[in-house]
Write a protein that holds these residues in place. Structure first.
Motif, PDB file in Angstrom:
ATOM      1  N   GLY A 223     -26.346  -2.651 -14.712  1.00  0.00           N
ATOM      2  CA  GLY A 223     -26.913  -2.409 -16.043  1.00  0.00           C
ATOM      3  C   GLY A 223     -27.506  -1.018 -16.068  1.00  0.00           C
ATOM      4  N   ASN A 224     -28.678  -0.881 -16.669  1.00  0.00           N
ATOM      5  CA  ASN A 224     -29.273   0.463 -16.693  1.00  0.00           C
ATOM      6  C   ASN A 224     -30.365   0.623 -15.640  1.00  0.00           C
ATOM      7  OD1 ASN A 224     -31.024  -1.234 -17.999  1.00  0.00           O
ATOM      8  ND2 ASN A 224     -31.751   0.297 -19.434  1.00  0.00           N
ATOM      9  N   SER A 225     -30.330  -0.254 -14.622  1.00  0.00           N
ATOM     10  CA  SER A 225     -31.384  -0.161 -13.607  1.00  0.00           C
ATOM     11  C   SER A 225     -30.854   0.298 -12.247  1.00  0.00           C
ATOM     12  CB  SER A 225     -32.039  -1.534 -13.430  1.00  0.00           C
ATOM     13  OG  SER A 225     -32.947  -1.491 -12.361  1.00  0.00           O
ATOM     14  N   TYR A 226     -31.635   1.176 -11.619  1.00  0.00           N
ATOM     15  CA  TYR A 226     -31.323   1.609 -10.247  1.00  0.00           C
ATOM     16  C   TYR A 226     -32.255   0.937  -9.241  1.00  0.00           C
ATOM     17  CZ  TYR A 226     -28.099   5.544 -11.146  1.00  0.00           C
ATOM     18  OH  TYR A 226     -27.019   6.319 -11.462  1.00  0.00           O
ATOM     19  N   VAL A 227     -33.050  -0.020  -9.699  1.00  0.00           N
ATOM     20  CA  VAL A 227     -34.117  -0.514  -8.832  1.00  0.00           C
ATOM     21  C   VAL A 227     -33.573  -1.169  -7.558  1.00  0.00           C
ATOM     22  CG1 VAL A 227     -34.572  -2.849  -9.757  1.00  0.00           C
ATOM     23  CG2 VAL A 227     -36.467  -1.433  -9.004  1.00  0.00           C
ATOM     24  N   ASN A 228     -32.450  -1.875  -7.673  1.00  0.00           N
ATOM     25  CA  ASN A 228     -31.899  -2.499  -6.466  1.00  0.00           C
ATOM     26  C   ASN A 228     -31.377  -1.440  -5.506  1.00  0.00           C
ATOM     27  OD1 ASN A 228     -32.395  -5.207  -7.269  1.00  0.00           O
ATOM     28  ND2 ASN A 228     -30.689  -5.045  -8.693  1.00  0.00           N
ATOM     29  N   ALA A 229     -30.738  -0.418  -6.070  1.00  0.00           N
ATOM     30  CA  ALA A 229     -30.238   0.686  -5.228  1.00  0.00           C
ATOM     31  C   ALA A 229     -31.401   1.304  -4.449  1.00  0.00           C
ATOM     32  CB  ALA A 229     -29.568   1.736  -6.104  1.00  0.00           C
ATOM     33  N   TYR A 230     -32.515   1.569  -5.134  1.00  0.00           N
ATOM     34  CA  TYR A 230     -33.685   2.153  -4.451  1.00  0.00           C
ATOM     35  C   TYR A 230     -34.173   1.222  -3.348  1.00  0.00           C
ATOM     36  CZ  TYR A 230     -33.994   5.012  -8.762  1.00  0.00           C
ATOM     37  OH  TYR A 230     -33.728   5.849  -9.821  1.00  0.00           O
ATOM     38  N   ASN A 231     -34.224  -0.077  -3.656  1.00  0.00           N
ATOM     39  CA  ASN A 231     -34.696  -1.036  -2.649  1.00  0.00           C
ATOM     40  C   ASN A 231     -33.766  -1.085  -1.433  1.00  0.00           C
ATOM     41  OD1 ASN A 231     -37.198  -2.220  -3.484  1.00  0.00           O
ATOM     42  ND2 ASN A 231     -36.111  -3.228  -5.153  1.00  0.00           N
ATOM     43  N   PHE A 232     -32.451  -1.028  -1.676  1.00  0.00           N
ATOM     44  CA  PHE A 232     -31.525  -1.021  -0.532  1.00  0.00           C
ATOM     45  C   PHE A 232     -31.800   0.208   0.337  1.00  0.00           C
ATOM     46  CE2 PHE A 232     -28.142  -3.015  -3.599  1.00  0.00           C
ATOM     47  CZ  PHE A 232     -28.743  -4.249  -3.500  1.00  0.00           C
ATOM     48  N   LEU A 233     -31.925   1.372  -0.333  1.00  0.00           N
ATOM     49  CA  LEU A 233     -32.125   2.621   0.427  1.00  0.00           C
ATOM     50  C   LEU A 233     -33.431   2.621   1.202  1.00  0.00           C
ATOM     51  CD1 LEU A 233     -30.951   5.456  -2.027  1.00  0.00           C
ATOM     52  CD2 LEU A 233     -29.714   4.508  -0.070  1.00  0.00           C
ATOM     53  N   PHE A 234     -34.506   2.226   0.540  1.00  0.00           N
ATOM     54  CA  PHE A 234     -35.808   2.259   1.227  1.00  0.00           C
ATOM     55  C   PHE A 234     -35.914   1.193   2.329  1.00  0.00           C
ATOM     56  CE2 PHE A 234     -37.486   4.607  -2.619  1.00  0.00           C
ATOM     57  CZ  PHE A 234     -37.626   5.804  -1.930  1.00  0.00           C
ATOM     58  N   ASN A 235     -34.953   0.299   2.364  1.00  0.00           N
ATOM     59  CA  ASN A 235     -34.924  -0.664   3.473  1.00  0.00           C
ATOM     60  C   ASN A 235     -33.891  -0.290   4.524  1.00  0.00           C
ATOM     61  OD1 ASN A 235     -36.886  -3.024   3.108  1.00  0.00           O
ATOM     62  ND2 ASN A 235     -36.068  -2.702   1.043  1.00  0.00           N
ATOM     63  N   GLY A 236     -33.392   0.955   4.453  1.00  0.00           N
ATOM     64  CA  GLY A 236     -32.572   1.470   5.550  1.00  0.00           C
ATOM     65  C   GLY A 236     -31.098   1.678   5.250  1.00  0.00           C
ATOM     66  N   SER A 237     -30.653   1.236   4.083  1.00  0.00           N
ATOM     67  CA  SER A 237     -29.241   1.383   3.747  1.00  0.00           C
ATOM     68  C   SER A 237     -28.845   2.859   3.746  1.00  0.00           C
ATOM     69  CB  SER A 237     -29.063   0.764   2.360  1.00  0.00           C
ATOM     70  OG  SER A 237     -27.786   0.964   1.899  1.00  0.00           O
ATOM     71  N   ASN A 238     -27.606   3.175   4.161  1.00  0.00           N
ATOM     72  CA  ASN A 238     -27.252   4.602   4.189  1.00  0.00           C
ATOM     73  C   ASN A 238     -26.394   5.036   3.001  1.00  0.00           C
ATOM     74  OD1 ASN A 238     -24.846   3.558   4.874  1.00  0.00           O
ATOM     75  ND2 ASN A 238     -24.825   4.272   6.993  1.00  0.00           N
ATOM     76  N   LYS A 239     -25.928   4.066   2.214  1.00  0.00           N
ATOM     77  CA  LYS A 239     -25.187   4.422   1.007  1.00  0.00           C
ATOM     78  C   LYS A 239     -25.197   3.244   0.040  1.00  0.00           C
ATOM     79  CE  LYS A 239     -20.948   6.341  -0.736  1.00  0.00           C
ATOM     80  NZ  LYS A 239     -19.621   6.848  -0.503  1.00  0.00           N
ATOM     81  N   VAL A 240     -25.295   3.556  -1.253  1.00  0.00           N
ATOM     82  CA  VAL A 240     -25.242   2.498  -2.266  1.00  0.00           C
ATOM     83  C   VAL A 240     -24.197   2.868  -3.307  1.00  0.00           C
ATOM     84  CG1 VAL A 240     -26.500   1.184  -4.010  1.00  0.00           C
ATOM     85  CG2 VAL A 240     -27.708   1.966  -1.966  1.00  0.00           C
ATOM     86  N   VAL A 241     -23.278   1.947  -3.530  1.00  0.00           N
ATOM     87  CA  VAL A 241     -22.270   2.149  -4.576  1.00  0.00           C
ATOM     88  C   VAL A 241     -22.614   1.210  -5.730  1.00  0.00           C
ATOM     89  CG1 VAL A 241     -19.803   2.094  -5.111  1.00  0.00           C
ATOM     90  CG2 VAL A 241     -20.554   2.599  -2.772  1.00  0.00           C
ATOM     91  N   LEU A 242     -22.770   1.786  -6.933  1.00  0.00           N
ATOM     92  CA  LEU A 242     -23.051   0.976  -8.117  1.00  0.00           C
ATOM     93  C   LEU A 242     -21.796   0.980  -8.985  1.00  0.00           C
ATOM     94  CD1 LEU A 242     -26.562   2.485  -9.036  1.00  0.00           C
ATOM     95  CD2 LEU A 242     -26.107   0.406  -7.724  1.00  0.00           C
TER      96      LEU A 242
END
Ligand SMILES: C[S@@+](CC[C@H](N)C(=O)[O-])C[C@H]1O[C@@H](n2cnc3c(N)ncnc32)[C@H](O)[C@@H]1O
Length: 273
Positions: free
Chosen positions: A74-93
């Motif tokens: 949708g129009n939110s990046y909040v999950n992407a931010y949460n994945f990254l701040f928990n160590g993820s090295n890449k997020v594809v939306l």
């Protein structure tokens, strides 16, 4: 969309739902309406993420160095931010109908969401180079890497070509990779009357009462979703289902004997075999 708070209004909406749905979908009123209706609620999404994260940890899943994909953010990046701040090295939306950062309201939303997440993670900088946004149907996306984790919240009920999307997920997810979905199979017209839409034939529903785009809703039931996921190599690790009362009349093509037809919300963690 509607609730039963005002019982006269609810009666009117339920009685004339054909007409209202028809006008809403055919006149593209969703363009006129409602910023709020088509805007994500990042605090709600954040709180869902925390619950899912807790649950994933209990299954020994960590985001560390993982590549994550969120379907329909949708129009939110909040999950992407949460994945990254928990160590993820890449997020594809991946969202077929993106609605972000074009209008003033969207810009303000994006800013507010960033401030929210910065406060949550002690002002750490967000690394936007690690986020890729693709505005396409997943089945048409060419990905050059394998994915470790797939996430979606209230998306699968809006996808038209569900089988192709699940097939694609199966081809891009690593063996042993996890998938978490919340699928809301209720009628989004009136959540207090969650299966009202099952009274219509497929032809009526698809041609007159719902429309391709952000607000499109398929009426796929739990048993069918489950069968498609399993057919494509996914194993259910754990699931939470919420059932609702069924109306007396549903269209004959829906299987009344299906003991799971009354499932409205499905939260499911799956693994690629
Ligand atoms: C109800 S919104 C949910 C948005 C967000 N996950 C949330 O919970 O706020 C459904 C989202 O699915 C997206 N969508 C619909 N069909 C899609 C498709 N085929 N592929 C990817 N996204 C799709 C829509 O554009 C929309 O953003």
């Amino acid at each position: 969309m509607i609730t039963n708070k005002n019982k006269y209004l609810a009666y009117f909406f339920n009685k004339f739902d054909y007409l209202i749905r028809f006008l809403y979908s055919q006149l593209s009123l969703n363009k006129l309406f409602f910023w709020k209706l088509y805007s994500s609620d990042f605090e709600r999404l954040d709180s869902s993420f925390e619950k899912v994260h807790f649950f994933l940890k209990s299954h020994n899943f960590s985001f560390q160095d993982k590549t994550c994909l969120e379907l329909g953010p949708g129009n939110s990046y909040v999950n992407a931010y949460n994945f990254l701040f928990n160590g993820s090295n890449k997020v594809v939306l991946v969202d077929k109908y993106p609605r972000h950062i074009k209008t003033k309201k969207q810009k303000a939303f994006f800013q507010k969401e960033k401030e929210f997440i910065k406060t949550k993670y002690n002002n750490k900088e967000i690394d936007f180079d690690k986020i890729v946004f693709i505005s396409k149907d997943l089945s048409e996306v060419e990905l050059n890497e394998e994915i470790d984790f797939v996430y979606s919240i209230s998306v699968f009920e809006h996808i038209k070509n569900v089988e192709e999307n699940i097939k694609k997920l199966s081809s891009i997810l690593k063996k042993g990779g996890f998938l978490y979905h919340l699928i809301d199979m209720r009628d989004h017209y009136n959540f207090d009357n969650p299966f009202l839409f099952l009274k219509y034939s497929k032809k009526t529903w698809e041609n007159y009462l719902t429309k391709k785009g952000v607000s499109y809703t398929n009426r796929i039931r739990y048993s069918e979703f489950k069968e498609i996921f399993e057919k494509n190599g996914f194993e259910i690790i754990s699931e939470q289902i919420t059932r609702y009362p069924m109306p007396n009349k549903i269209y004959k093509a829906f299987n009344k004997d299906d003991k799971n037809i009354d499932i409205g919300i499905w939260r499911v963690l799956m693994m690629k075999k």
